[in-house]
Design a protein around this motif. Structure first.
Motif, PDB file in Angstrom:
ATOM      1  N   PRO A   1      14.637  -1.035  16.542  1.00 35.29           N
ATOM      2  CA  PRO A   1      15.693  -1.454  17.472  1.00 35.29           C
ATOM      3  C   PRO A   1      16.851  -2.134  16.745  1.00 35.29           C
ATOM      4  O   PRO A   1      16.644  -2.789  15.727  1.00 35.29           O
ATOM      5  CB  PRO A   1      14.973  -2.448  18.387  1.00 35.29           C
ATOM      6  N   GLU A   2      18.046  -1.958  17.309  1.00 33.41           N
ATOM      7  CA  GLU A   2      19.230  -2.627  16.771  1.00 33.41           C
ATOM      8  C   GLU A   2      19.854  -3.499  17.864  1.00 33.41           C
ATOM      9  O   GLU A   2      20.016  -3.059  19.002  1.00 33.41           O
ATOM     10  CB  GLU A   2      20.247  -1.604  16.280  1.00 33.41           C
ATOM     11  N   PHE A   3      20.236  -4.695  17.473  1.00 32.66           N
ATOM     12  CA  PHE A   3      20.831  -5.662  18.392  1.00 32.66           C
ATOM     13  C   PHE A   3      22.148  -5.141  18.955  1.00 32.66           C
ATOM     14  O   PHE A   3      22.983  -4.606  18.222  1.00 32.66           O
ATOM     15  CB  PHE A   3      21.071  -6.969  17.637  1.00 32.66           C
ATOM     16  N   LEU A   4      22.317  -5.311  20.258  1.00 27.40           N
ATOM     17  CA  LEU A   4      23.580  -4.955  20.901  1.00 27.40           C
ATOM     18  C   LEU A   4      24.357  -6.187  21.333  1.00 27.40           C
ATOM     19  O   LEU A   4      25.506  -6.395  20.953  1.00 27.40           O
ATOM     20  CB  LEU A   4      23.328  -4.070  22.129  1.00 27.40           C
ATOM     21  N   THR A   5      23.700  -7.021  22.183  1.00 27.08           N
ATOM     22  CA  THR A   5      24.419  -8.141  22.751  1.00 27.08           C
ATOM     23  C   THR A   5      23.447  -9.190  23.251  1.00 27.08           C
ATOM     24  O   THR A   5      22.247  -8.933  23.397  1.00 27.08           O
ATOM     25  CB  THR A   5      25.337  -7.680  23.896  1.00 27.08           C
ATOM     26  N   TYR A   6      23.969 -10.404  23.509  1.00 26.77           N
ATOM     27  CA  TYR A   6      23.135 -11.542  23.879  1.00 26.77           C
ATOM     28  C   TYR A   6      23.835 -12.393  24.928  1.00 26.77           C
ATOM     29  O   TYR A   6      25.057 -12.606  24.846  1.00 26.77           O
ATOM     30  CB  TYR A   6      22.848 -12.364  22.621  1.00 26.77           C
TER      31      TYR A   6
ATOM     32  N   SER B   1      28.515  -8.463  19.248  1.00 27.52           N
ATOM     33  CA  SER B   1      28.894  -7.835  17.987  1.00 27.52           C
ATOM     34  C   SER B   1      28.217  -6.503  17.732  1.00 27.52           C
ATOM     35  O   SER B   1      28.692  -5.700  16.937  1.00 27.52           O
ATOM     36  CB  SER B   1      28.590  -8.790  16.823  1.00 27.52           C
ATOM     37  N   GLY B   2      27.081  -6.234  18.396  1.00 25.65           N
ATOM     38  CA  GLY B   2      26.351  -4.994  18.152  1.00 25.65           C
ATOM     39  C   GLY B   2      26.737  -3.845  19.062  1.00 25.65           C
ATOM     40  O   GLY B   2      26.285  -2.710  18.858  1.00 25.65           O
TER      41      GLY B   2
END
Lengths: 114, 111
Positions: A43-48, A58-59
């Motif tokens: 998995p890749e980070f998208l948002t928080y 930033s993702g």
């Protein structure tokens, strides 16, 4: 209690359509995360979000991706004008806070763009 | 910044034998590290986490991991593999609240 839930579990969209993916976090969890997992990848980070505030986006891969959490609970990830490269599993996670807290993941939404 | 290397993309063991999944980290400070497991078509499940309170961390389903600063390692072990352990395993650093996933290690368990 109940874990993180996501809907729909599967979504097929024609290229160019808009989609909306929903995440229900664990009750009381103030932090909510979105990740994208391409086939065969981690998995890749998208948002928080911290409550209703989106503190890190930033993702997000392009301005076609938009996320919101208006009342600090349920979150929606929207993808406009879907492209084939958007095909992936979208994972939502929640945690008690930001930092070293464990993140608990939902089952994901598998998006297929045809 | 933190990063990890999972040294094996695929590990195969026989049921009842020990499991060792290797993870080395690179960090200029004491890292925050997690092991997650992902069964086919399922979400990610947290196995255990290290946050400097104890070097030997016990997790769920009989898994444990030992943080070794001298070796910059955080290997995941289990004394006896079960068929249900077959899955993808991720060693994941927590970088400022974001989880940074790599490719993972696929564990196969043979009967």
């Amino acid at each position: 209690g109940a874990g993180v839930s996501q809907s729909p579990r599967y979504k097929v969209a024609k290229r160019g359509q808009d989609v909306a993916l929903r995440c229900d976090p664990i009750s009381g969890h103030v932090s909510l995360f979105w990740y994208q997992q391409a086939l065969g990848q981690g998995p890749e980070f998208l948002t928080y979000f911290q409550n209703e505030a989106q503190l890190d986006k930033s993702g997000l891969p392009s301005d076609r991706f938009f996320a919101e959490r208006p009342e600090g609970s349920v979150s929606t990830l929207k993808i406009q004008r879907t492209q084939q490269e958007d095909s992936a599993v979208y994972l939502c996670a929640s945690s008690l806070g930001w930092g070293d807290y464990e993140q608990y993941f939902g089952p994901g939404t598998r998006l297929t763009v045809t | 910044a933190q990063s990890v290397t999972q040294l094996d993309s695929h590990v195969s063991v026989s049921e009842g034998t020990p499991v060792l999944l290797r993870c080395n980290y690179s960090s200029s400070y004491s890292p925050s590290l997690f092991w997650y497991v992902q069964h086919p078509n399922k979400g990610l499940q947290l196995l255990l986490k290290y946050t400097s309170a104890a070097t030997l961390v016990k997790g769920i389903n009989g898994f444990e991991a030992e943080f070794k600063k001298s070796e910059t390692s955080f290997h995941l072990t289990k004394p006896s593999a079960h068929m249900s352990d077959a899955a993808e395993y991720f060693c994941v650093p927590n970088q400022g609240g974001k989880l940074i996933f790599g490719q993972g290690t696929e564990l196969s368990v043979k009967p």
